[in-house]
Write a protein that holds these residues in place. Structure first.
Motif, short mmCIF file in Angstrom:
data_model
loop_
_atom_site.label_atom_id
_atom_site.label_comp_id
_atom_site.label_asym_id
_atom_site.label_seq_id
_atom_site.Cartn_x
_atom_site.Cartn_y
_atom_site.Cartn_z
N VAL A 5 -18.53 -11.65 31.62
CA VAL A 5 -18.11 -13.01 31.99
C VAL A 5 -16.61 -13.01 32.20
CG1 VAL A 5 -18.10 -15.40 31.27
CG2 VAL A 5 -19.95 -13.90 30.56
N LEU A 6 -16.18 -13.55 33.32
CA LEU A 6 -14.76 -13.59 33.62
C LEU A 6 -14.07 -14.71 32.86
CD1 LEU A 6 -14.91 -13.12 37.47
CD2 LEU A 6 -14.02 -11.49 35.82
N VAL A 7 -12.82 -14.49 32.43
CA VAL A 7 -12.03 -15.57 31.85
C VAL A 7 -11.75 -16.61 32.91
CG1 VAL A 7 -9.91 -16.11 30.62
CG2 VAL A 7 -10.99 -13.93 30.29
N ASN A 8 -11.57 -16.10 34.15
CA ASN A 8 -11.07 -16.93 35.22
C ASN A 8 -11.99 -18.10 35.56
OD1 ASN A 8 -8.93 -17.31 36.80
ND2 ASN A 8 -9.25 -15.53 38.09
N GLN A 9 -13.31 -17.93 35.39
CA GLN A 9 -14.20 -19.02 35.78
C GLN A 9 -13.95 -20.25 34.91
OE1 GLN A 9 -17.64 -16.58 35.53
NE2 GLN A 9 -18.37 -17.53 33.67
N PHE A 10 -13.67 -20.03 33.62
CA PHE A 10 -13.34 -21.17 32.76
C PHE A 10 -12.00 -21.77 33.15
CE2 PHE A 10 -16.32 -18.72 30.23
CZ PHE A 10 -17.16 -19.71 29.79
N LEU A 11 -11.02 -20.90 33.44
CA LEU A 11 -9.69 -21.41 33.76
C LEU A 11 -9.72 -22.19 35.07
CD1 LEU A 11 -7.48 -18.33 32.84
CD2 LEU A 11 -8.24 -20.21 31.42
N LEU A 12 -10.50 -21.70 36.07
CA LEU A 12 -10.55 -22.40 37.35
C LEU A 12 -11.27 -23.74 37.21
CD1 LEU A 12 -11.15 -19.47 39.82
CD2 LEU A 12 -9.14 -20.90 39.65
N LEU A 13 -12.34 -23.76 36.41
CA LEU A 13 -13.03 -25.03 36.16
C LEU A 13 -12.06 -26.02 35.53
CD1 LEU A 13 -15.58 -26.78 35.84
CD2 LEU A 13 -15.97 -25.68 33.67
N ALA A 14 -11.28 -25.54 34.55
CA ALA A 14 -10.31 -26.42 33.90
C ALA A 14 -9.26 -26.89 34.91
CB ALA A 14 -9.64 -25.70 32.73
N ALA A 15 -8.85 -26.00 35.82
CA ALA A 15 -7.84 -26.39 36.81
C ALA A 15 -8.37 -27.49 37.72
CB ALA A 15 -7.42 -25.16 37.64
N VAL A 16 -9.65 -27.36 38.16
CA VAL A 16 -10.22 -28.39 39.03
C VAL A 16 -10.30 -29.72 38.29
CG1 VAL A 16 -12.24 -29.07 40.33
CG2 VAL A 16 -11.51 -26.71 40.37
N VAL A 27 -25.48 -11.77 29.27
CA VAL A 27 -24.34 -12.07 30.14
C VAL A 27 -24.82 -12.88 31.34
CG1 VAL A 27 -22.55 -11.08 31.59
CG2 VAL A 27 -23.09 -10.04 29.39
N VAL A 28 -25.98 -12.48 31.88
CA VAL A 28 -26.50 -13.23 33.03
C VAL A 28 -26.83 -14.66 32.63
CG1 VAL A 28 -28.34 -13.34 34.72
CG2 VAL A 28 -27.37 -11.14 34.10
N ALA A 29 -27.49 -14.79 31.46
CA ALA A 29 -27.83 -16.14 31.00
C ALA A 29 -26.57 -16.97 30.79
CB ALA A 29 -28.63 -16.06 29.70
N GLN A 30 -25.54 -16.31 30.24
CA GLN A 30 -24.29 -17.04 30.01
C GLN A 30 -23.70 -17.52 31.33
OE1 GLN A 30 -21.60 -14.70 27.71
NE2 GLN A 30 -20.39 -16.45 27.07
N ASN A 31 -23.78 -16.66 32.36
CA ASN A 31 -23.25 -17.06 33.67
C ASN A 31 -24.04 -18.22 34.25
OD1 ASN A 31 -20.91 -15.69 34.41
ND2 ASN A 31 -22.08 -13.80 34.61
N ILE A 32 -25.39 -18.15 34.12
CA ILE A 32 -26.22 -19.21 34.67
C ILE A 32 -25.88 -20.53 34.01
CG2 ILE A 32 -28.58 -20.09 34.79
CD1 ILE A 32 -29.49 -17.18 35.11
N PHE A 33 -25.79 -20.51 32.65
CA PHE A 33 -25.52 -21.77 31.97
C PHE A 33 -24.11 -22.25 32.26
CE2 PHE A 33 -29.29 -20.76 29.48
CZ PHE A 33 -29.88 -22.00 29.51
#
Lengths: 99, 165
Positions: free
Chosen positions: A1-12, B1-7
């Motif tokens: 899981v990327l850190v960036n996806q949370f940070l980008l969501l927060a930025a939006v 990890v996949v489940a985490q991404n989906i959620f």
């Protein structure tokens, strides 16, 4: 899981909040937009806490939640006071301090 | 990890739709209710990030207290609840969109530039609520005290401001 996806969501979310603060005329809606901004910061805090394996981010997030509660309490009291004095919460009409 | 991404994607979509509606809807009560979806989505993201105590606090304080306060504020500051004509300031709309987009571009560029290859740890350190309390009442005791006074002052101030005399 990327850190960036949370940070980008927060930025939006942050940018949506800024847009709301600028555009909304109703004081209560501006307070809601400020809540959006504070929440995006909290999301960043938690994401970094997880990424760095540190508890500090969670502590800061709890502090931010507390400050947000205090801010909304005082903010709504001020809005109520303005409404009682001016019969309006439209921010454009509060132009007494305009030069 | 996949489940985490989906959620993550699911909750992120809910939060983005909710946030968009909070700043665009033409009804103050609907804005407060959309705000609830954003806050609940944020709580879900905290659980994904293994911060369950913060998630529970988020639900209790934000959804339980702050949204109710906002709804009371809405109720007390306008006579009728329902569709309202001009909640937006049309003069500022273009400026607001421009500001938000420029800000988003800057933030997005910086984040993608700096964090694009950083990943969350596969087996993260799990913090229990006891660790949170150790942190608050240990290292951050002084800020905690300061915050208690802030909260006390804010509540007393709110009562003094809002009471009729």
């Amino acid at each position: 899981v990327l850190v960036n996806q949370f940070l980008l969501l927060a930025a939006v979310l942050f940018c949506m909040g800024v847009y709301g603060v600028i555009v909304r005329r109703n004081a209560v809606l501006v307070l809601m937009s400020i809540e959006l901004i504070l929440n995006s910061v909290n999301l960043n805090m938690i994401a970094f806490a997880m990424a760095n394996g540190s508890i500090d981010g969670q502590t800061f997030a709890l502090f931010i939640i507390t400050v947000a509660a205090a801010e909304v309490g005082v903010g709504l009291a001020i809005v109520l006071l303005i409404y009682r004095n001016r019969k309006s919460v439209v921010l454009d009409e509060l132009s007494t301090m305009k030069g | 990890v996949v489940a985490q991404n989906i959620f993550f994607g699911l909750f992120a979509a809910v939060m983005l739709i909710g946030g968009f509606r909070v700043v665009t809807t033409r009804n103050v009560v609907h804005a407060a209710l959309w705000l609830v979806t954003v806050l609940a989505g944020a709580a879900a993201q905290y659980i994904l990030l293994a911060a369950e105590f913060v998630a529970v606090t988020q639900v209790l304080v934000y959804i339980g207290a702050i949204v109710v306060l906002l709804l009371f504020g809405t109720m007390l500051t306008r006579a009728r609840i329902g569709q309202e004509g001009d909640l937006d300031n049309r003069r500022y709309r273009v400026g607001g969109i421009l500001t938000a987009l420029v800000l988003l571009g800057t933030l997005g560029y910086v984040l993608i530039d700096h964090f694009s290859d950083e990943r969350l740890p596969e087996d993260p350190t799990v913090f229990r609520t006891a660790d949170v309390s150790d942190s608050i009442f240990g290292q951050y005791l002084l800020p905690f005290w300061a915050l208690s006074f802030v909260l006390l002052a804010a509540l007393v101030g709110a009562i003094v401001l809002a009471r009729r005399d």
